[in-house]
Motif scaffolding. Sequence first.
Motif, PDB file in Angstrom:
ATOM      1  N   ALA A  67       0.834  -1.203   0.000  1.00 52.02           N
ATOM      2  CA  ALA A  67       0.000   0.000   0.000  1.00 52.02           C
ATOM      3  C   ALA A  67       0.870   1.254   0.000  1.00 52.02           C
ATOM      4  N   ARG A  68       1.969   1.211   0.740  1.00 50.73           N
ATOM      5  CA  ARG A  68       2.887   2.347   0.786  1.00 50.73           C
ATOM      6  C   ARG A  68       3.529   2.573  -0.583  1.00 50.73           C
ATOM      7  N   LEU A  69       3.873   1.512  -1.264  1.00 52.36           N
ATOM      8  CA  LEU A  69       4.406   1.641  -2.614  1.00 52.36           C
ATOM      9  C   LEU A  69       3.362   2.234  -3.556  1.00 52.36           C
ATOM     10  N   ASP A  70       2.156   1.694  -3.512  1.00 52.84           N
ATOM     11  CA  ASP A  70       1.109   2.133  -4.429  1.00 52.84           C
ATOM     12  C   ASP A  70       0.770   3.612  -4.245  1.00 52.84           C
ATOM     13  N   GLU A  71       0.743   4.080  -3.004  1.00 56.90           N
ATOM     14  CA  GLU A  71       0.363   5.476  -2.765  1.00 56.90           C
ATOM     15  C   GLU A  71       1.456   6.454  -3.192  1.00 56.90           C
ATOM     16  N   ASN A  72       2.667   5.952  -3.426  1.00 52.39           N
ATOM     17  CA  ASN A  72       3.771   6.812  -3.852  1.00 52.39           C
ATOM     18  C   ASN A  72       4.180   6.611  -5.309  1.00 52.39           C
ATOM     19  N   LEU A  73       3.378   5.863  -6.067  1.00 53.95           N
ATOM     20  CA  LEU A  73       3.705   5.640  -7.476  1.00 53.95           C
ATOM     21  C   LEU A  73       3.838   6.965  -8.226  1.00 53.95           C
ATOM     22  N   PHE A  74       4.845   7.050  -9.082  1.00 58.16           N
ATOM     23  CA  PHE A  74       5.175   8.204  -9.914  1.00 58.16           C
ATOM     24  C   PHE A  74       5.739   9.374  -9.104  1.00 58.16           C
ATOM     25  N   ARG A  75       6.053   9.134  -7.846  1.00 60.37           N
ATOM     26  CA  ARG A  75       6.769  10.131  -7.066  1.00 60.37           C
ATOM     27  C   ARG A  75       8.268   9.868  -7.185  1.00 60.37           C
ATOM     28  N   THR A  76       9.068  10.910  -7.091  1.00 58.76           N
ATOM     29  CA  THR A  76      10.514  10.740  -7.092  1.00 58.76           C
ATOM     30  C   THR A  76      10.966  10.297  -5.702  1.00 58.76           C
ATOM     31  N   VAL A  77      11.722   9.211  -5.663  1.00 60.74           N
ATOM     32  CA  VAL A  77      12.209   8.667  -4.397  1.00 60.74           C
ATOM     33  C   VAL A  77      13.699   8.391  -4.534  1.00 60.74           C
ATOM     34  N   ASP A  78      14.377   8.273  -3.407  1.00 62.31           N
ATOM     35  CA  ASP A  78      15.730   7.725  -3.493  1.00 62.31           C
ATOM     36  C   ASP A  78      15.836   6.517  -2.570  1.00 62.31           C
ATOM     37  N   ILE A  79      16.498   5.485  -3.103  1.00 63.46           N
ATOM     38  CA  ILE A  79      16.579   4.198  -2.411  1.00 63.46           C
ATOM     39  C   ILE A  79      18.032   3.734  -2.381  1.00 63.46           C
ATOM     40  N   ALA A  80      18.362   3.018  -1.328  1.00 64.10           N
ATOM     41  CA  ALA A  80      19.710   2.464  -1.199  1.00 64.10           C
ATOM     42  C   ALA A  80      19.754   1.099  -1.863  1.00 64.10           C
ATOM     43  N   CYS A  81      20.629   0.945  -2.845  1.00 62.38           N
ATOM     44  CA  CYS A  81      20.796  -0.319  -3.565  1.00 62.38           C
ATOM     45  C   CYS A  81      22.271  -0.705  -3.516  1.00 62.38           C
ATOM     46  N   ASP A  82      22.701  -1.154  -2.367  1.00 60.91           N
ATOM     47  CA  ASP A  82      24.126  -1.438  -2.170  1.00 60.91           C
ATOM     48  C   ASP A  82      24.544  -2.818  -2.653  1.00 60.91           C
ATOM     49  N   ASP A  83      23.561  -3.656  -2.986  1.00 59.37           N
ATOM     50  CA  ASP A  83      23.891  -5.021  -3.408  1.00 59.37           C
ATOM     51  C   ASP A  83      23.066  -5.403  -4.628  1.00 59.37           C
ATOM     52  N   PRO A  84      23.385  -4.864  -5.808  1.00 60.42           N
ATOM     53  CA  PRO A  84      22.610  -5.174  -7.019  1.00 60.42           C
ATOM     54  C   PRO A  84      22.619  -6.669  -7.333  1.00 60.42           C
ATOM     55  N   GLN A  85      21.440  -7.221  -7.635  1.00 60.30           N
ATOM     56  CA  GLN A  85      21.310  -8.640  -7.955  1.00 60.30           C
ATOM     57  C   GLN A  85      20.406  -8.810  -9.171  1.00 60.30           C
ATOM     58  N   GLU A  86      20.566  -9.952  -9.827  1.00 61.19           N
ATOM     59  CA  GLU A  86      19.691 -10.334 -10.941  1.00 61.19           C
ATOM     60  C   GLU A  86      19.621  -9.243 -12.018  1.00 61.19           C
ATOM     61  N   TRP A  87      20.766  -8.858 -12.538  1.00 63.64           N
ATOM     62  CA  TRP A  87      20.812  -7.858 -13.597  1.00 63.64           C
ATOM     63  C   TRP A  87      20.041  -8.344 -14.831  1.00 63.64           C
ATOM     64  N   LYS A  88      19.372  -7.417 -15.482  1.00 60.50           N
ATOM     65  CA  LYS A  88      18.678  -7.709 -16.738  1.00 60.50           C
ATOM     66  C   LYS A  88      18.847  -6.532 -17.696  1.00 60.50           C
ATOM     67  N   GLY A  89      19.035  -6.853 -18.965  1.00 59.48           N
ATOM     68  CA  GLY A  89      18.970  -5.846 -20.017  1.00 59.48           C
ATOM     69  C   GLY A  89      17.754  -6.140 -20.872  1.00 59.48           C
ATOM     70  N   VAL A  90      16.735  -5.299 -20.776  1.00 61.06           N
ATOM     71  CA  VAL A  90      15.477  -5.558 -21.483  1.00 61.06           C
ATOM     72  C   VAL A  90      15.207  -4.431 -22.472  1.00 61.06           C
ATOM     73  N   ALA A  91      14.429  -4.744 -23.492  1.00 57.22           N
ATOM     74  CA  ALA A  91      14.113  -3.760 -24.524  1.00 57.22           C
ATOM     75  C   ALA A  91      13.434  -2.548 -23.897  1.00 57.22           C
ATOM     76  N   GLY A  92      13.891  -1.372 -24.270  1.00 57.84           N
ATOM     77  CA  GLY A  92      13.316  -0.141 -23.743  1.00 57.84           C
ATOM     78  C   GLY A  92      13.776   1.051 -24.547  1.00 57.84           C
ATOM     79  N   ARG A  93      13.334   2.235 -24.140  1.00 61.07           N
ATOM     80  CA  ARG A  93      13.628   3.449 -24.894  1.00 61.07           C
ATOM     81  C   ARG A  93      14.339   4.456 -24.007  1.00 61.07           C
ATOM     82  N   ASN A  94      15.110   5.308 -24.641  1.00 60.15           N
ATOM     83  CA  ASN A  94      15.815   6.338 -23.885  1.00 60.15           C
ATOM     84  C   ASN A  94      15.027   7.640 -23.914  1.00 60.15           C
ATOM     85  N   ALA A  95      15.622   8.687 -23.356  1.00 57.69           N
ATOM     86  CA  ALA A  95      14.934   9.973 -23.269  1.00 57.69           C
ATOM     87  C   ALA A  95      14.672  10.584 -24.640  1.00 57.69           C
ATOM     88  N   ASN A  96      15.411  10.141 -25.659  1.00 58.30           N
ATOM     89  CA  ASN A  96      15.201  10.619 -27.031  1.00 58.30           C
ATOM     90  C   ASN A  96      14.311   9.686 -27.845  1.00 58.30           C
TER      91      ASN A  96
END
Length: 215
Positions: A67-96
């Motif tokens: 519920a806390r996640l849902d109520e903050n959707l599309f808000r700018t947040v900062d999160i600590a990600c000190d241990d990146p896991q399960e990397w993925k490169g998926v199809a997507g678009r850039n700012a251009n």
Amino acid sequence: MIAGRIPIVPTVLVVAAAAVMVMLGFWQLGRMDEKAALISQYEENRQLPTLRNFHAFPASTGADSLARLDENLFRTVDIACDDPQEWKGVAGRNANDQSGYVHMFVCDRMSTGSSEDDGSVTKLYATIGWSRSPEQPEWGGGTVTGILSTAGNDYEVFASEPEAGLEPLARPDPSDLPNNHLAYAGQWFFFALTALAIYWLALRARWRDGKPKRK
């Protein structure tokens, strides 16, 4: 009398089915208003200040965390990600708006079932940038600041500033969320009208065939 020539059971079934379809149509109209209000809330979230030190999955029940996640959707947040896991490169678009690959990893996870072994796990991904190659970037982790959005049944933070030499991402926009409930409502009303029209034509054909022929 015509009333005496109308089969009771089939008529009740057809009318009941049409009534259910009409109710579903009005339910979809209600859902349309709810979705519009939700999109409006997300637009307001975009204007809120950055939510610092955001803990996606605090020490609370799964329902409270989601519920806390849902109520903050599309808000700018900062999160600590000190241990990146399960990397993925998926199809997507850039700012251009160019096609390529967005690079994402699991930043945090929470079991929403009785245990992590039952597969009921919600993940929070961090997407840190775009490139033309799916090759995993070299990045050891840190704080990611970006827009909180959904990723299927999971969640995702789109970095406002790319990391690891990557390029900026296309920013998620609440206006891109589909609100097709008006079309769904129209379909249900059309189905109800069609069912009644077909049944009426079937009755007329039955009455016509049941009339005694003139000699």
